[in-house]
Design an enzyme around this catalytic site. Structure first.
Site, PDB file in Angstrom:
ATOM      1  N   GLY A   1       0.858  -1.116   0.059  1.00 16.88           N
ATOM      2  CA  GLY A   1       0.064   0.072  -0.013  1.00 16.88           C
ATOM      3  C   GLY A   1       0.894   1.236  -0.084  1.00 16.88           C
ATOM      4  O   GLY A   1       2.002   1.156   0.418  1.00 16.88           O
TER       5      GLY A   1
ATOM      6  N   HIS B   1      -2.034   7.539   7.312  1.00 14.89           N
ATOM      7  CA  HIS B   1      -0.932   8.297   6.703  1.00 14.89           C
ATOM      8  C   HIS B   1      -1.744   9.474   6.104  1.00 14.89           C
ATOM      9  O   HIS B   1      -1.018  10.722   6.174  1.00 14.89           O
ATOM     10  CB  HIS B   1      -0.494   7.675   5.441  1.00 14.89           C
ATOM     11  CG  HIS B   1       0.695   6.633   5.614  1.00 14.89           C
ATOM     12  ND1 HIS B   1       1.843   7.041   6.070  1.00 14.89           N
ATOM     13  CD2 HIS B   1       0.869   5.282   5.482  1.00 14.89           C
ATOM     14  CE1 HIS B   1       2.672   5.920   6.159  1.00 14.89           C
ATOM     15  NE2 HIS B   1       2.086   4.969   5.800  1.00 14.89           N
TER      16      HIS B   1
ATOM     17  N   GLN C   1       2.899   9.794   1.599  1.00  8.59           N
ATOM     18  CA  GLN C   1       4.415   9.360   1.518  1.00  8.59           C
ATOM     19  C   GLN C   1       5.164   9.750   0.003  1.00  8.59           C
ATOM     20  O   GLN C   1       6.434   9.628   0.226  1.00  8.59           O
ATOM     21  CB  GLN C   1       4.175   7.766   1.528  1.00  8.59           C
ATOM     22  CG  GLN C   1       3.649   7.067   2.576  1.00  8.59           C
ATOM     23  CD  GLN C   1       3.448   5.761   2.688  1.00  8.59           C
ATOM     24  OE1 GLN C   1       2.445   5.137   2.260  1.00  8.59           O
ATOM     25  NE2 GLN C   1       4.528   4.999   3.072  1.00  8.59           N
TER      26      GLN C   1
ATOM     27  N   HIS D   1      -4.106   1.386   7.871  1.00 10.69           N
ATOM     28  CA  HIS D   1      -2.628   2.076   7.860  1.00 10.69           C
ATOM     29  C   HIS D   1      -2.538   3.174   6.751  1.00 10.69           C
ATOM     30  O   HIS D   1      -2.039   4.013   7.450  1.00 10.69           O
ATOM     31  CB  HIS D   1      -1.808   0.742   7.652  1.00 10.69           C
ATOM     32  CG  HIS D   1      -0.443   0.991   7.528  1.00 10.69           C
ATOM     33  ND1 HIS D   1       0.612   0.590   8.304  1.00 10.69           N
ATOM     34  CD2 HIS D   1       0.340   1.998   6.433  1.00 10.69           C
ATOM     35  CE1 HIS D   1       1.854   1.093   7.813  1.00 10.69           C
ATOM     36  NE2 HIS D   1       1.595   1.942   6.785  1.00 10.69           N
ATOM     37  N   GLU D   2      -3.228   2.912   5.647  1.00 14.57           N
ATOM     38  CA  GLU D   2      -2.910   4.109   4.725  1.00 14.57           C
ATOM     39  C   GLU D   2      -3.719   5.231   5.028  1.00 14.57           C
ATOM     40  O   GLU D   2      -3.228   6.134   4.769  1.00 14.57           O
ATOM     41  CB  GLU D   2      -3.195   3.496   3.344  1.00 14.57           C
ATOM     42  CG  GLU D   2      -2.530   2.298   2.773  1.00 14.57           C
ATOM     43  CD  GLU D   2      -1.040   2.297   2.860  1.00 14.57           C
ATOM     44  OE1 GLU D   2      -0.490   3.682   2.967  1.00 14.57           O
ATOM     45  OE2 GLU D   2      -0.440   1.372   2.891  1.00 14.57           O
TER      46      GLU D   2
ATOM     47  N   CYS E   1       6.323  -0.565   6.744  1.00 12.36           N
ATOM     48  CA  CYS E   1       5.776   0.704   5.815  1.00 12.36           C
ATOM     49  C   CYS E   1       6.880   1.015   5.011  1.00 12.36           C
ATOM     50  O   CYS E   1       8.171   1.053   5.384  1.00 12.36           O
ATOM     51  CB  CYS E   1       5.569   1.787   7.018  1.00 12.36           C
ATOM     52  SG  CYS E   1       4.851   3.518   6.102  1.00 12.36           S
ATOM     53  N   LEU E   2       6.841   1.450   3.878  1.00 10.83           N
ATOM     54  CA  LEU E   2       7.561   1.839   2.834  1.00 10.83           C
ATOM     55  C   LEU E   2       8.440   3.198   3.509  1.00 10.83           C
ATOM     56  O   LEU E   2       9.563   3.454   2.872  1.00 10.83           O
ATOM     57  CB  LEU E   2       7.000   2.155   1.523  1.00 10.83           C
ATOM     58  CG  LEU E   2       6.481   0.738   0.714  1.00 10.83           C
ATOM     59  CD1 LEU E   2       5.885   1.131  -0.508  1.00 10.83           C
ATOM     60  CD2 LEU E   2       7.707  -0.213   0.537  1.00 10.83           C
TER      61      LEU E   2
HETATM   62 NI    NI Z   1       2.781   3.055   5.447  1.00  8.94          NI
END
Ligand code: NI
Length: 171
Positions: free
Chosen positions: A46, A138, A51, A134-135, A92-93
């Site tokens: 995701g 963000h 991000q 989670h997203e 997480c990226l």
């Molecule tokens: Ni993340």
């Protein structure tokens, strides 16, 4: 299509609150396509626009094993959440190589616009439910490490800062 740069924690821009998308136009469709390309290239499940330093309510995901079922959520809203919670290991990226347990609703229903600008609703459980929550965090400027203890969070912060200093200075 283009690969976008993913911000890394503790970059303060990750704490920006995203604004609603006014219209799903060519600019947003391009953003969606670039975000999908970036997410697949980084082997993530995701990615939120926050991000990639775009502060509008856009999320892309793919929790399929075959990596061929993209899910696009524009202006997402959670419309139902289960009372029961589940604890899952998250990564997480923006927080590379760090994984830890986070407690979230086991199931959620989300309403959003798709890449075609049409509204839809979707119920999710398991990894997809985790990923949606989670997203969406963000988009509110929240990174999953904020659920961890201040001690753990500080340790992660210094580890990532050290790593980015090492990457910047030539060996
Ligand atoms: Ni993340």
């Amino acid at each position: 299509m283009a690969l976008l740069t993913i911000l890394r924690y503790p970059d303060p821009r990750l704490h920006t609150v995203a604004q609603p998308v006014a219209a799903v136009d060519d600019r947003i469709r391009q953003l969606v396509d670039d975000m999908l390309e970036t997410m697949y290239a980084a082997e993530g499940v995701g990615l939120a626009a926050t991000q990639v330093d775009v502060h509008e309510r856009v999320i892309v995901m793919d929790t399929s094993e075959t990596r061929d079922k993209p899910l696009v959520l524009i202006n997402p809203e959670i419309v139902a959440r289960s009372e029961d919670l589940s604890v899952n290991e998250e990564g997480c990226l923006s927080v590379p190589a760090i994984y830890d347990k986070v407690r979230r609703h086991a199931r959620v229903a989300v309403r959003a616009l798709g890449r075609d600008g049409q509204v839809f609703e979707r119920e999710a459980a398991g990894l997809t439910a985790v990923c949606i929550q989670h997203e969406m965090d963000h988009l509110l400027g929240k990174v999953f490490v904020e659920y961890l203890s201040p001690f753990k969070r500080d340790r992660i912060k210094s580890r990532l800062l050290k790593r980015s200093r090492e990457e910047k200075s030539p060996a």
